[in-house]
Design an enzyme around this catalytic site. Sequence first.
Site, PDB file in Angstrom:
ATOM      1  N   ASP A   1       2.130  -6.467   0.312  1.00 34.76           N
ATOM      2  CA  ASP A   1       2.553  -5.655  -1.470  1.00 34.76           C
ATOM      3  C   ASP A   1       3.548  -5.938  -2.179  1.00 34.76           C
ATOM      4  OD1 ASP A   1       4.914  -3.867  -1.693  1.00 34.76           O
ATOM      5  OD2 ASP A   1       5.017  -2.585  -0.295  1.00 34.76           O
TER       6      ASP A   1
ATOM      7  N   HIS B   1      10.051  -3.278  -3.973  1.00 34.51           N
ATOM      8  CA  HIS B   1       9.007  -2.288  -3.028  1.00 34.51           C
ATOM      9  C   HIS B   1       9.102  -3.088  -1.943  1.00 34.51           C
ATOM     10  CE1 HIS B   1       4.963  -0.021  -1.765  1.00 34.51           C
ATOM     11  NE2 HIS B   1       6.655   0.619  -2.962  1.00 34.51           N
TER      12      HIS B   1
ATOM     13  N   SER C   1       4.734   5.104   1.291  1.00 36.29           N
ATOM     14  CA  SER C   1       5.358   4.189   0.902  1.00 36.29           C
ATOM     15  C   SER C   1       6.233   3.596   2.076  1.00 36.29           C
ATOM     16  CB  SER C   1       5.885   2.821  -0.491  1.00 36.29           C
ATOM     17  OG  SER C   1       4.667   2.969  -1.425  1.00 36.29           O
TER      18      SER C   1
END
Length: 761
Positions: A134, A207, A537
């Site tokens: 990620d 994220h 996600s």
Amino acid sequence: MKLWYVLFVVLVICYYGFAERNMPKKTYIVHMDKSSMPLSYDDHLQWYDSSIKSVSDSANMIYTYNNVIHGYSTRLTTSEAESLEGQPGILLVQEERIYQLHTTRTPEFLGLDESAAVRLEAGAVSEVIVGVLDTGVWPESKSFDDTGLGPVPSNWKGTCEVSKSFAASSCNKKLIGARFFSQGYEAAYGPIDETLESKSPRDDDGHGTHTSTTAAGSAVTGASLFNYAMGTARGMAEHARVAAYKVCWLGGCFGSDILAGMEMAVSDGVHVLSLSLGGSVSDYFRDTVAVGAFSAMSHGIFVSCSAGNSGPTPESLSNVAPWIATIGAGTLDRDFPAHTILGNGKNFSGVSLYSGKPLSTSLVPLVYSAKASNSTSGILCMTDSLDPEKVAGKIVVCDRGGNSRVQKGIVVRDAGGIGMILANTDSFGEELVADAHLIPSAAVGQTAGDAIKKYVSSDPKPVATIGFSGTHLGIQPSPVVAAFSSRGPNPVTPEILKPDFITPGVNIIAGWTGKVGPSGLKSDTRHVDFNIISGTSMSCPHASGLAALVKSAHPEWSPAAIKSALMTTAYNAYKNGEPLEDIATGMASTPFDYGAGHVAPTAALDPGLVYDADVQDYLEFLCALNYSSNLIRVVTKQAFTCDSGKQYKVGDLNYPSFAVPFETTSGKGGGSSEPAVIKYTRTLTNVGTPATYKVSVSSETRSVKIAVEPELLDFSRTNEKKNYTVTFTATSMPSGTVSFARIEWSGGKYVVSSPVAFSWT
Ligand SMILES: *[C@@H]1O[C@H](CO)[C@@H](O)[C@H](O)[C@H]1NC(C)=O
Ligand SMILES: *[C@@H]1O[C@H](CO)[C@@H](O)[C@H](O)[C@H]1NC(C)=O
Ligand SMILES: *[C@@H]1O[C@H](CO)[C@@H](O)[C@H](O)[C@H]1NC(C)=O
Ligand SMILES: *[C@@H]1O[C@H](CO)[C@@H](O)[C@H](O)[C@H]1NC(C)=O
């Protein structure tokens, strides 16, 4: 004369040399057949190097790969790549693909796991390592607190890559490893500008911190985003370990870096890999994530990927390889209500995570952005599209879409507006996304939005205000399938049903980076420890964490067995028997939306039977797809030749769900066409207590007869295997028609349930 000629030749050579050197270069991933290395080379690296040099003296190796593929990445011109592909020993020269994160970028709804109910012995779970590819991690997040965790699992071979922005102390017994992979990104974009993003495992985006803490973050009490969603934030596998592989940068996630990250994760010893990213859909051999995941799977690693945020459009899935768990998104039972009160007394409910000074209860002028702008982008409140004279001191109605939802509020604020109503249009229906807006704002569904716009255009002096009422729990129905969650049918292999299942992916609270505010926008200077965002996600790491729990309970289970357990125990109806709703339509959802259903973690720990599959099964699956030996080698690294005497069938892959595509026969008027017959074989493995299982079939359609043979399966031993066949006999239906069924094996306390999706093409 002669001199002119020589000069001419020299010029031509120079010109072509120059032109070649200035042709744009792209990154290619080169798959090599290591077994055909000429004897003249001492090692494969030397061989790889000379293959590059044979087409370009200026090209450099970016990475060499030896775990997930045999080969390397390098930058070449198109013609260099073409001439390389013709050389012996080269299987495939594949242009690098760039993958994107599957988040909607701006903070949205919220909610916390209903699966916190899963309580396992911390000891076993703490031996499981979840690798997350990620944007890196924010190691200071409280979710990485390692209090109470024992020593790092003994199989761990990874490391903590230290740099000036990532101290050795960043890793601990929770965050046991952190690495970054930027060579592919830098080869394409030039050196990383460290004033913008840190060349280290540090997360500048949020994220990666969010996904990794969702999967396996430690419990943090009193977590909230501006007091919204107050409670204990915990990862699904709260005692498992996290290893972060930063492969995503400001410009995207580059295939060569992803492959290098997967290569390292496999050799580091992770047990689960979580990838909340995707690219455009393609054949498996061209898809870096699919190729890397095959190798991970062959090492016993469970790979879970996001399904994509391109719903509700059909066939919008990514990451559909059958050795990957493809995860869609559903909602939770949590909401953040905001009310819009109009001058006509009407009160519309919406949602918001606004946390600043509220508007006063007295009504203020209201305007629709379309009437406050002289450009067509005004309707969406795009940057600089609003006329300050028409907006100052007012609440502005903006349509959703085009730019980020929080950005619209900033556009309104910059034009002097004091509040915003964010109205859904057709494409979003009633799906509400709560955001941490910078001005008082409420998101409303399409029905409310249309009514508000009608009021604005019909009242000479429209007025309104917005009120906020915090966090509400117990919202029903829940879960519902998120509108954005990508949908089937499977665009690559229609005989395999995808997505596999759904998990929470709307309004998820988890750890955040200290580098950017909750909206991710530059102009948002707020700092938060936790953020609430949405996307597949967010659902992917839920599945990764739950897979870690199942793995800890059953360390010997294959990735396919773990996926089967999560799928056959998933539910597709509410407690009252009504089918799960699709928020995009407000109607019943289908297996093309949720796969096997919504995950039920406790049941998944003890599924009774599993549909297992190993490398051999997937090799046969690739044979059924008519892959050549070379392409099989690209995907699997194995020298495998399909048996030309054997009839391989795609639908025979031992998958826990069924997708059955029929061809619509173009029957001549009145003529009755022969019914189509499709037969699938499956093998069940007993992992529960002995029981006799009986099959039951429920179907929505009379157009397909479903016959299961045998109807009883008696399991008396652990790991005993039994086969059954299902015969689907269909009369022709109009092309584009779909229908659904369910096949359930019930025995003892177990129900082993599989969805069936029929389509006529
Ligand atoms: C608007 O409706 C909500 C419930 O839907 C209620 O909580 C709120 O008090 C109402 N506001 C007014 C001014 O009627
Ligand atoms: C709208 O048009 C006027 C006059 O042409 C112009 O001055 C103004 O800047 C425009 N406003 C926007 C928001 O484009
Ligand atoms: C593979 O080839 C066979 C024989 O040509 C054909 O019948 C079959 O449809 C092909 N399968 C796929 C998945 O393309
Ligand atoms: C079940 O099917 C597999 C593959 O089709 C076959 O190899 C195996 O022998 C079968 N087992 C039984 C018990 O029939």
